[in-house]
Design an enzyme around this catalytic site. Sequence first.
Site, PDB file in Angstrom:
ATOM      1  CG  ASN A 164      -3.348  -8.475  17.859  1.00 25.01           C
ATOM      2  OD1 ASN A 164      -2.522  -8.196  18.729  1.00 25.01           O
ATOM      3  ND2 ASN A 164      -3.080  -9.246  16.813  1.00 25.01           N
ATOM      4  NE  ARG A 202      -2.526  -1.684   3.238  1.00 26.72           N
ATOM      5  CZ  ARG A 202      -2.954  -1.641   4.497  1.00 26.72           C
ATOM      6  NH1 ARG A 202      -3.908  -0.809   4.842  1.00 26.72           N
ATOM      7  NH2 ARG A 202      -2.426  -2.434   5.412  1.00 26.72           N
ATOM      8  CG  ASP A 236       4.172  -1.938  10.067  1.00 28.91           C
ATOM      9  OD1 ASP A 236       4.115  -2.323  11.253  1.00 28.91           O
ATOM     10  OD2 ASP A 236       3.330  -2.265   9.204  1.00 28.91           O
ATOM     11  CB  THR A 271       2.157 -12.742  11.499  1.00 31.34           C
ATOM     12  OG1 THR A 271       0.858 -13.306  11.734  1.00 31.34           O
ATOM     13  CG2 THR A 271       1.978 -11.412  10.776  1.00 31.34           C
TER      14      THR A 271
END
Length: 435
Positions: free
Chosen positions: A175, A17, A109, A85
Amino acid sequence: MSSGVSVVILAAGKGTRMKSARPKVLHELCGRTLIAWVVDQACALDPDRIIVVVGEGAEDVERVAREAAGEREFHAVLQEPQKGTGHALQIAAPALGPSPGRVVVLYGDMPLLRAESLESLLAATDDAQATAILTVWSDDPTGYGRILRDEHGAFRGIVEEKDASPEERDIGEINLGVYAFAGEELLADLPKLECANAQGEYYLTDLPGLAVAAGRPVHLVELEDPEEGQGVNTIAHLAEARWAMQLRILERHMDAGVSIEDPATTYIASGVAIGAGTRILPLTVIEGGVTIGAGCEVGPFTRLRRGTVLADGAEVGNFTECKNTTLGENSKAKHLAYLGDARIGKRTNIGAGTIFANYDGKTKHQTVVGDDAFVGSGTIIIAPNSIPDGVTTGAGAVVTRSAKPAAGETWVGMPARRMESKTREPREPRENGER
Ligand code: UD1
Ligand code: MG
Protein backbone atom coordinates in the site's frame (compact mmCIF):
# COMPACT_ATOMS: atom_id res chain seq x y z
CA MET A 1 -17.17 24.56 -12.23
CA SER A 2 -16.81 22.04 -9.46
CA SER A 3 -14.59 19.04 -10.22
CA GLY A 4 -16.22 17.09 -7.39
CA VAL A 5 -12.79 16.26 -5.97
CA SER A 6 -11.28 17.20 -2.62
CA VAL A 7 -7.68 16.45 -1.69
CA VAL A 8 -6.36 15.80 1.81
CA ILE A 9 -2.58 15.83 2.29
CA LEU A 10 -1.22 14.23 5.44
CA ALA A 11 1.84 16.14 6.57
CA ALA A 12 1.78 16.24 10.35
CA GLY A 13 4.54 13.73 10.99
CA LYS A 14 7.94 14.56 12.45
CA GLY A 15 10.03 12.61 9.99
CA THR A 16 12.26 11.38 12.81
CA ARG A 17 14.46 9.41 10.44
CA MET A 18 15.59 12.58 8.66
CA LYS A 19 17.45 13.48 11.88
CA SER A 20 16.84 17.10 11.10
CA ALA A 21 15.38 20.03 13.04
CA ARG A 22 13.46 20.96 9.91
CA PRO A 23 10.04 19.30 9.44
CA LYS A 24 10.41 16.56 6.85
CA VAL A 25 8.02 18.02 4.28
CA LEU A 26 9.96 21.29 4.24
CA HIS A 27 13.09 19.66 2.88
CA GLU A 28 13.83 20.71 -0.69
CA LEU A 29 13.97 18.76 -3.88
CA CYS A 30 15.18 20.60 -6.99
CA GLY A 31 14.38 23.97 -5.47
CA ARG A 32 10.89 23.15 -4.21
CA THR A 33 9.84 21.76 -0.84
CA LEU A 34 8.39 18.26 -0.64
CA ILE A 35 5.04 19.63 0.46
CA ALA A 36 4.95 22.08 -2.46
CA TRP A 37 5.54 19.23 -4.93
CA VAL A 38 2.64 17.34 -3.37
CA VAL A 39 0.36 20.39 -3.44
CA ASP A 40 1.24 20.63 -7.16
CA GLN A 41 0.06 17.02 -7.58
CA ALA A 42 -3.17 17.95 -5.84
CA CYS A 43 -3.64 21.02 -8.06
CA ALA A 44 -3.25 18.87 -11.18
CA LEU A 45 -6.59 17.28 -10.22
CA ASP A 46 -8.23 20.70 -10.21
CA PRO A 47 -9.79 20.02 -6.82
CA ASP A 48 -12.54 22.06 -5.18
CA ARG A 49 -10.46 22.26 -2.01
CA ILE A 50 -7.10 21.21 -0.61
CA ILE A 51 -6.76 20.33 3.07
CA VAL A 52 -3.35 19.86 4.63
CA VAL A 53 -3.04 18.14 8.01
CA VAL A 54 -0.19 19.84 9.85
CA GLY A 55 1.55 19.14 13.15
CA GLU A 56 5.33 19.35 13.25
CA GLY A 57 6.35 22.86 12.17
CA ALA A 58 2.65 23.62 11.62
CA GLU A 59 2.95 27.32 10.82
CA ASP A 60 5.76 26.98 8.30
CA VAL A 61 4.22 23.95 6.61
CA GLU A 62 0.89 25.75 6.35
CA ARG A 63 2.50 28.86 4.85
CA VAL A 64 4.45 26.93 2.22
CA ALA A 65 1.51 24.70 1.30
CA ARG A 66 -0.92 27.62 1.10
CA GLU A 67 1.43 29.49 -1.21
CA ALA A 68 1.72 26.46 -3.49
CA ALA A 69 -2.08 26.14 -3.59
CA GLY A 70 -2.39 29.67 -5.01
CA GLU A 71 -5.98 30.83 -5.33
CA ARG A 72 -7.59 27.49 -4.52
CA GLU A 73 -9.74 26.88 -1.47
CA PHE A 74 -7.21 25.83 1.13
CA HIS A 75 -7.46 24.65 4.73
CA ALA A 76 -4.74 23.70 7.15
CA VAL A 77 -5.91 21.63 10.11
CA LEU A 78 -3.76 21.03 13.15
CA GLN A 79 -3.37 17.46 14.40
CA GLU A 80 -2.05 17.54 17.93
CA PRO A 81 -1.35 14.95 19.30
CA GLN A 82 -0.84 12.65 16.30
CA LYS A 83 -2.67 9.39 16.78
CA GLY A 84 -2.22 7.87 13.35
CA THR A 85 -3.14 8.36 9.71
CA GLY A 86 -6.82 7.55 10.34
CA HIS A 87 -6.88 10.11 13.14
CA ALA A 88 -5.33 12.67 10.77
CA LEU A 89 -8.18 12.12 8.32
CA GLN A 90 -10.74 12.37 11.15
CA ILE A 91 -9.32 15.77 12.04
CA ALA A 92 -9.54 16.85 8.38
CA ALA A 93 -13.16 15.70 7.99
CA PRO A 94 -14.93 18.91 9.13
CA ALA A 95 -13.03 20.93 6.52
CA LEU A 96 -14.34 18.57 3.83
CA GLY A 97 -17.88 19.84 4.38
CA PRO A 98 -21.01 17.66 4.11
CA SER A 99 -20.62 16.64 0.45
CA PRO A 100 -16.95 16.60 -0.48
CA GLY A 101 -17.34 14.56 -3.67
CA ARG A 102 -14.47 12.15 -4.13
CA VAL A 103 -11.67 12.51 -1.61
CA VAL A 104 -8.09 11.86 -2.65
CA VAL A 105 -5.59 11.30 0.16
CA LEU A 106 -1.91 12.03 -0.43
CA TYR A 107 1.15 11.97 1.80
CA GLY A 108 3.30 15.06 2.10
CA ASP A 109 6.46 13.04 1.54
CA MET A 110 5.76 11.49 -1.88
CA PRO A 111 6.97 14.09 -4.36
CA LEU A 112 7.40 11.87 -7.42
CA LEU A 113 3.81 10.84 -8.00
CA ARG A 114 2.67 11.85 -11.48
CA ALA A 115 -0.65 13.51 -12.25
CA GLU A 116 -1.44 10.68 -14.71
CA SER A 117 -1.28 8.11 -11.91
CA LEU A 118 -3.66 10.12 -9.75
CA GLU A 119 -6.00 10.47 -12.69
CA SER A 120 -6.07 6.67 -13.16
CA LEU A 121 -6.79 6.33 -9.45
CA LEU A 122 -9.72 8.72 -9.75
CA ALA A 123 -10.94 7.01 -12.90
CA ALA A 124 -11.21 3.79 -10.89
CA THR A 125 -13.73 5.47 -8.58
CA ASP A 126 -16.17 6.49 -11.27
CA ASP A 127 -18.60 4.16 -9.58
CA ALA A 128 -19.89 6.64 -7.01
CA GLN A 129 -19.38 4.46 -3.93
CA ALA A 130 -16.03 2.96 -4.83
CA THR A 131 -12.69 3.23 -3.06
CA ALA A 132 -9.43 3.03 -5.01
CA ILE A 133 -5.98 2.31 -3.61
CA LEU A 134 -2.66 2.88 -5.30
CA THR A 135 -0.38 -0.14 -4.96
CA VAL A 136 2.91 -1.38 -6.25
CA TRP A 137 4.71 -4.73 -6.24
CA SER A 138 8.02 -4.64 -4.43
CA ASP A 139 10.92 -7.07 -3.96
CA ASP A 140 11.43 -5.54 -0.55
CA PRO A 141 8.08 -4.69 1.01
CA THR A 142 9.61 -4.20 4.48
CA GLY A 143 7.93 -1.45 6.45
CA TYR A 144 4.88 -1.09 4.23
CA GLY A 145 1.28 -2.14 4.69
CA ARG A 146 0.55 -5.30 2.66
CA ILE A 147 -2.43 -5.76 0.36
CA LEU A 148 -4.57 -8.79 1.22
CA ARG A 149 -6.58 -10.44 -1.56
CA ASP A 150 -9.00 -13.36 -1.42
CA GLU A 151 -8.64 -16.56 -3.46
CA HIS A 152 -10.27 -14.81 -6.44
CA GLY A 153 -7.82 -11.93 -6.28
CA ALA A 154 -10.40 -9.50 -4.90
CA PHE A 155 -9.29 -6.97 -2.29
CA ARG A 156 -9.82 -8.03 1.33
CA GLY A 157 -7.91 -5.48 3.36
CA ILE A 158 -4.60 -3.90 4.26
CA VAL A 159 -2.45 -5.20 7.07
CA GLU A 160 0.30 -3.10 8.60
CA GLU A 161 3.69 -4.78 8.88
CA LYS A 162 3.63 -4.64 12.67
CA ASP A 163 0.27 -6.44 12.73
CA ALA A 164 1.06 -8.92 9.94
CA SER A 165 1.57 -12.67 10.29
CA PRO A 166 4.78 -14.16 8.81
CA GLU A 167 2.78 -15.32 5.74
CA GLU A 168 1.29 -11.88 5.28
CA ARG A 169 4.75 -10.33 5.49
CA ASP A 170 5.75 -12.42 2.44
CA ILE A 171 3.22 -10.55 0.31
CA GLY A 172 4.99 -8.27 -2.17
CA GLU A 173 2.05 -6.04 -3.03
CA ILE A 174 2.21 -2.92 -0.90
CA ASN A 175 0.00 0.00 0.00
CA LEU A 176 1.52 3.32 -1.05
CA GLY A 177 -0.81 5.37 1.13
CA VAL A 178 -2.61 7.06 -1.74
CA TYR A 179 -6.35 6.56 -1.95
CA ALA A 180 -9.51 7.89 -3.52
CA PHE A 181 -12.64 7.58 -1.40
CA ALA A 182 -16.30 8.24 -2.00
CA GLY A 183 -16.71 11.27 0.23
CA GLU A 184 -19.99 10.61 1.99
CA GLU A 185 -19.11 6.97 2.71
CA LEU A 186 -15.75 8.14 4.02
CA LEU A 187 -17.39 10.62 6.39
CA ALA A 188 -19.68 7.85 7.64
CA ASP A 189 -16.81 5.35 8.15
CA LEU A 190 -14.27 7.63 9.81
CA PRO A 191 -15.88 7.54 13.30
CA LYS A 192 -15.84 3.73 13.16
CA LEU A 193 -12.03 3.45 13.18
CA GLU A 194 -10.56 1.73 16.22
CA CYS A 195 -7.03 1.69 17.59
CA ALA A 196 -6.81 -1.92 18.79
CA ASN A 197 -3.61 -2.69 16.87
CA ALA A 198 0.12 -3.12 17.42
CA GLN A 199 0.78 0.64 17.35
CA GLY A 200 -2.32 1.77 19.23
CA GLU A 201 -3.07 4.16 16.34
CA TYR A 202 -6.12 4.94 14.25
CA TYR A 203 -5.19 3.41 10.90
CA LEU A 204 -6.44 4.99 7.71
CA THR A 205 -5.69 1.60 6.19
CA ASP A 206 -8.70 0.09 7.99
CA LEU A 207 -11.10 2.20 5.89
CA PRO A 208 -10.96 0.07 2.70
CA GLY A 209 -11.65 -2.99 4.88
CA LEU A 210 -14.78 -1.26 6.21
CA ALA A 211 -15.87 -0.63 2.62
CA VAL A 212 -15.46 -4.32 1.78
CA ALA A 213 -17.47 -5.29 4.87
CA ALA A 214 -20.26 -2.95 3.73
CA GLY A 215 -20.25 -4.56 0.28
CA ARG A 216 -18.86 -1.50 -1.51
CA PRO A 217 -16.32 -1.94 -4.32
CA VAL A 218 -12.61 -1.43 -3.64
CA HIS A 219 -10.32 -1.21 -6.66
CA LEU A 220 -6.57 -1.66 -6.63
CA VAL A 221 -4.67 0.54 -9.07
CA GLU A 222 -1.10 -0.55 -9.74
CA LEU A 223 1.56 2.07 -10.34
CA GLU A 224 3.19 1.57 -13.73
CA ASP A 225 6.44 3.23 -12.68
CA PRO A 226 7.42 2.19 -9.13
CA GLU A 227 9.74 5.20 -8.86
CA GLU A 228 6.68 7.39 -8.39
CA GLY A 229 5.83 5.62 -5.19
CA GLN A 230 9.07 6.44 -3.46
CA GLY A 231 8.47 8.19 -0.19
CA VAL A 232 11.13 10.29 1.49
CA ASN A 233 11.95 9.07 4.97
CA THR A 234 15.70 9.61 5.16
CA ILE A 235 18.28 12.00 3.74
CA ALA A 236 19.40 9.20 1.42
CA HIS A 237 15.83 8.85 0.10
CA LEU A 238 15.80 12.61 -0.47
CA ALA A 239 18.94 12.34 -2.60
CA GLU A 240 17.46 9.47 -4.64
CA ALA A 241 14.20 11.33 -5.18
CA ARG A 242 16.12 14.47 -6.11
CA TRP A 243 17.95 12.63 -8.85
CA ALA A 244 14.74 11.14 -10.23
CA MET A 245 13.09 14.57 -10.24
CA GLN A 246 16.20 16.18 -11.73
CA LEU A 247 16.13 13.76 -14.66
CA ARG A 248 12.50 14.63 -15.33
CA ILE A 249 13.29 18.35 -15.33
CA LEU A 250 16.31 17.90 -17.63
CA GLU A 251 14.34 15.69 -20.01
CA ARG A 252 11.61 18.29 -20.24
CA HIS A 253 14.16 20.96 -21.23
CA MET A 254 15.85 18.65 -23.72
CA ASP A 255 12.46 17.87 -25.29
CA ALA A 256 12.01 21.61 -25.72
CA GLY A 257 15.26 21.90 -27.67
CA VAL A 258 17.73 22.82 -24.93
CA SER A 259 21.04 21.08 -25.36
CA ILE A 260 22.34 19.69 -22.07
CA GLU A 261 25.74 18.21 -22.64
CA ASP A 262 26.11 16.29 -19.38
CA PRO A 263 22.87 15.68 -17.48
CA ALA A 264 24.76 13.95 -14.67
CA THR A 265 26.49 17.18 -13.63
CA THR A 266 23.80 19.69 -14.51
CA TYR A 267 21.47 20.95 -11.78
CA ILE A 268 18.39 22.78 -12.93
CA ALA A 269 15.73 23.56 -10.36
CA SER A 270 12.03 23.51 -11.02
CA GLY A 271 10.57 26.73 -12.36
CA VAL A 272 13.37 27.64 -14.76
CA ALA A 273 12.50 28.74 -18.32
CA ILE A 274 15.08 28.08 -21.06
CA GLY A 275 14.73 28.94 -24.74
CA ALA A 276 15.38 26.52 -27.58
CA GLY A 277 18.88 26.25 -28.97
CA THR A 278 20.51 27.20 -25.68
CA ARG A 279 23.50 25.11 -24.65
CA ILE A 280 24.04 24.16 -21.02
CA LEU A 281 27.57 22.91 -20.43
CA PRO A 282 28.67 20.58 -17.59
CA LEU A 283 28.90 21.35 -13.89
CA THR A 284 26.34 24.11 -14.02
CA VAL A 285 23.84 24.98 -11.32
CA ILE A 286 20.69 26.86 -12.27
CA GLU A 287 18.44 27.69 -9.34
CA GLY A 288 14.72 28.44 -9.29
CA GLY A 289 13.44 31.74 -10.65
CA VAL A 290 15.90 31.97 -13.55
CA THR A 291 14.91 32.77 -17.15
CA ILE A 292 17.22 31.99 -20.05
CA GLY A 293 16.50 33.00 -23.61
CA ALA A 294 17.14 31.21 -26.88
CA GLY A 295 20.58 30.59 -28.29
CA CYS A 296 22.42 31.27 -25.04
CA GLU A 297 25.44 29.43 -23.69
CA VAL A 298 25.78 28.69 -19.98
CA GLY A 299 28.73 26.96 -18.33
CA PRO A 300 30.77 25.01 -17.77
CA PHE A 301 31.01 25.72 -14.01
CA THR A 302 28.38 28.44 -13.86
CA ARG A 303 25.93 29.26 -11.11
CA LEU A 304 22.78 31.19 -11.96
CA ARG A 305 20.73 32.24 -8.98
CA ARG A 306 17.20 33.53 -8.46
CA GLY A 307 16.24 36.56 -10.50
CA THR A 308 18.78 36.00 -13.26
CA VAL A 309 17.52 36.73 -16.76
CA LEU A 310 19.67 35.99 -19.81
CA ALA A 311 18.34 37.55 -23.00
CA ASP A 312 18.70 35.70 -26.31
CA GLY A 313 22.26 34.97 -27.29
CA ALA A 314 23.80 35.90 -23.93
CA GLU A 315 26.73 33.82 -22.68
CA VAL A 316 27.86 33.14 -19.13
CA GLY A 317 30.96 31.06 -18.72
CA ASN A 318 33.08 29.33 -16.15
CA PHE A 319 33.19 30.39 -12.53
CA THR A 320 30.66 33.11 -13.04
CA GLU A 321 27.84 33.63 -10.59
CA CYS A 322 24.79 35.71 -11.41
CA LYS A 323 22.14 36.75 -8.92
CA ASN A 324 19.16 38.95 -9.63
CA THR A 325 20.87 40.12 -12.79
CA THR A 326 19.71 40.73 -16.32
CA LEU A 327 22.21 40.20 -19.11
CA GLY A 328 21.05 41.74 -22.39
CA GLU A 329 21.07 40.23 -25.87
CA ASN A 330 24.46 38.90 -26.95
CA SER A 331 26.22 40.18 -23.85
CA LYS A 332 28.91 37.98 -22.38
CA ALA A 333 30.48 37.24 -19.01
CA LYS A 334 32.71 34.35 -19.82
CA HIS A 335 35.04 33.94 -16.84
CA LEU A 336 35.35 34.32 -13.07
CA ALA A 337 32.81 37.04 -12.37
CA TYR A 338 30.20 37.92 -9.73
CA LEU A 339 27.25 39.77 -11.20
CA GLY A 340 24.84 40.63 -8.40
CA ASP A 341 21.80 42.93 -8.62
CA ALA A 342 22.71 44.24 -12.06
CA ARG A 343 21.00 45.27 -15.26
CA ILE A 344 23.36 44.88 -18.19
CA GLY A 345 22.52 46.01 -21.72
CA LYS A 346 23.15 44.46 -25.12
CA ARG A 347 26.46 43.40 -26.66
CA THR A 348 28.34 44.29 -23.50
CA ASN A 349 31.42 42.34 -22.50
CA ILE A 350 32.10 41.68 -18.85
CA GLY A 351 35.78 40.79 -18.50
CA ALA A 352 37.31 38.02 -16.43
CA GLY A 353 37.37 38.67 -12.71
CA THR A 354 34.74 41.44 -12.69
CA ILE A 355 32.97 41.94 -9.39
CA PHE A 356 29.81 43.93 -8.85
CA ALA A 357 30.27 44.92 -5.21
CA ASN A 358 26.55 45.02 -4.48
CA TYR A 359 26.58 44.69 -0.70
CA ASP A 360 27.80 47.36 1.70
CA GLY A 361 27.28 45.19 4.76
CA LYS A 362 23.72 46.42 5.27
CA THR A 363 21.90 46.73 1.95
CA LYS A 364 22.16 45.32 -1.56
CA HIS A 365 22.54 47.93 -4.29
CA GLN A 366 21.99 47.86 -8.03
CA THR A 367 24.40 48.39 -10.90
CA VAL A 368 23.25 49.40 -14.34
CA VAL A 369 25.53 48.82 -17.31
CA GLY A 370 24.54 50.07 -20.77
CA ASP A 371 24.85 48.62 -24.25
CA ASP A 372 28.20 47.98 -25.97
CA ALA A 373 30.20 48.57 -22.82
CA PHE A 374 33.53 46.89 -22.23
CA VAL A 375 34.24 46.10 -18.60
CA GLY A 376 37.93 45.25 -18.38
CA SER A 377 39.34 42.25 -16.52
CA GLY A 378 39.36 42.54 -12.78
CA THR A 379 37.07 45.59 -12.64
CA ILE A 380 35.26 46.19 -9.36
CA ILE A 381 32.12 48.27 -9.63
CA ILE A 382 30.92 49.60 -6.28
CA ALA A 383 27.11 49.69 -6.29
CA PRO A 384 24.89 51.58 -6.64
CA ASN A 385 26.51 52.59 -9.85
CA SER A 386 25.87 53.25 -13.48
CA ILE A 387 28.12 52.48 -16.42
CA PRO A 388 26.57 54.10 -19.51
CA ASP A 389 26.61 52.86 -23.11
CA GLY A 390 29.99 52.31 -24.66
CA VAL A 391 32.08 52.87 -21.53
CA THR A 392 35.37 50.99 -21.25
CA THR A 393 37.03 50.25 -17.93
CA GLY A 394 40.68 49.34 -17.77
CA ALA A 395 41.96 46.11 -16.24
CA GLY A 396 41.78 46.27 -12.46
CA ALA A 397 39.71 49.49 -12.38
CA VAL A 398 37.81 50.16 -9.17
CA VAL A 399 34.78 52.21 -10.14
CA THR A 400 33.58 54.03 -7.02
CA ARG A 401 30.14 55.50 -6.53
CA SER A 402 31.44 58.98 -7.20
CA ALA A 403 33.01 58.06 -10.56
CA LYS A 404 30.01 58.94 -12.76
CA PRO A 405 31.44 57.97 -16.16
CA ALA A 406 29.68 59.38 -19.22
CA ALA A 407 28.80 57.43 -22.35
CA GLY A 408 31.77 56.33 -24.39
CA GLU A 409 34.43 57.30 -21.82
CA THR A 410 37.28 55.13 -20.66
CA TRP A 411 37.95 54.84 -16.93
CA VAL A 412 41.09 53.29 -15.47
CA GLY A 413 42.94 52.77 -12.19
CA MET A 414 42.10 52.55 -8.52
CA PRO A 415 39.94 54.38 -7.77
CA ALA A 416 39.11 54.68 -11.42
CA ARG A 417 39.67 58.12 -12.99
CA ARG A 418 38.76 59.33 -16.41
CA MET A 419 41.46 59.05 -19.09
CA GLU A 420 41.51 62.25 -21.12
CA SER A 421 42.78 60.78 -24.37
CA LYS A 422 40.67 57.68 -24.66
CA THR A 423 37.09 58.89 -24.87
CA ARG A 424 35.32 57.29 -27.81
CA GLU A 425 32.03 56.75 -29.51
CA PRO A 426 30.02 53.64 -28.50
CA ARG A 427 31.89 50.83 -30.15
CA GLU A 428 30.86 48.33 -32.78
CA PRO A 429 29.99 44.79 -31.69
CA ARG A 430 33.23 42.90 -31.20
CA GLU A 431 34.23 39.30 -31.30
CA ASN A 432 34.01 37.30 -28.15
CA GLY A 433 37.02 37.38 -25.87
CA GLU A 434 38.78 40.36 -27.41
CA ARG A 435 40.37 42.58 -24.81
C1 UD1 B 1 1.51 4.23 6.09
C2 UD1 B 1 0.44 3.17 5.87
C3 UD1 B 1 1.06 1.93 5.22
C4 UD1 B 1 1.75 2.33 3.92
C5 UD1 B 1 2.76 3.43 4.16
C6 UD1 B 1 3.26 3.94 2.86
C7 UD1 B 1 -1.12 3.52 7.72
C8 UD1 B 1 -1.61 3.02 9.00
N1 UD1 B 1 -0.15 2.83 7.14
O1 UD1 B 1 2.41 3.69 7.05
O2 UD1 B 1 0.08 0.96 4.96
O3 UD1 B 1 2.38 1.20 3.36
O4 UD1 B 1 2.16 4.54 4.86
O5 UD1 B 1 4.29 4.86 3.10
O6 UD1 B 1 -1.60 4.52 7.23
N2 UD1 B 1 0.71 11.33 9.45
C9 UD1 B 1 -0.04 12.32 10.02
N3 UD1 B 1 -0.58 12.12 11.24
C10 UD1 B 1 -0.37 10.97 11.95
C11 UD1 B 1 0.40 9.97 11.37
C12 UD1 B 1 0.93 10.17 10.13
O7 UD1 B 1 -0.25 13.36 9.40
O8 UD1 B 1 -0.90 10.88 13.07
C13 UD1 B 1 1.27 11.53 8.12
C14 UD1 B 1 2.78 11.51 8.10
O9 UD1 B 1 3.30 12.82 8.23
C15 UD1 B 1 3.08 10.92 6.74
C16 UD1 B 1 1.91 10.01 6.47
O10 UD1 B 1 0.87 10.45 7.31
O11 UD1 B 1 3.11 11.91 5.71
C17 UD1 B 1 2.22 8.55 6.71
O12 UD1 B 1 2.55 8.34 8.04
P1 UD1 B 1 3.59 7.25 8.50
O13 UD1 B 1 3.69 7.28 9.95
O14 UD1 B 1 4.84 7.40 7.72
O15 UD1 B 1 2.85 5.92 8.06
P2 UD1 B 1 3.54 4.54 7.81
O16 UD1 B 1 3.76 3.88 9.09
O17 UD1 B 1 4.68 4.72 6.90
MG1 MG C 1 5.98 6.34 6.30
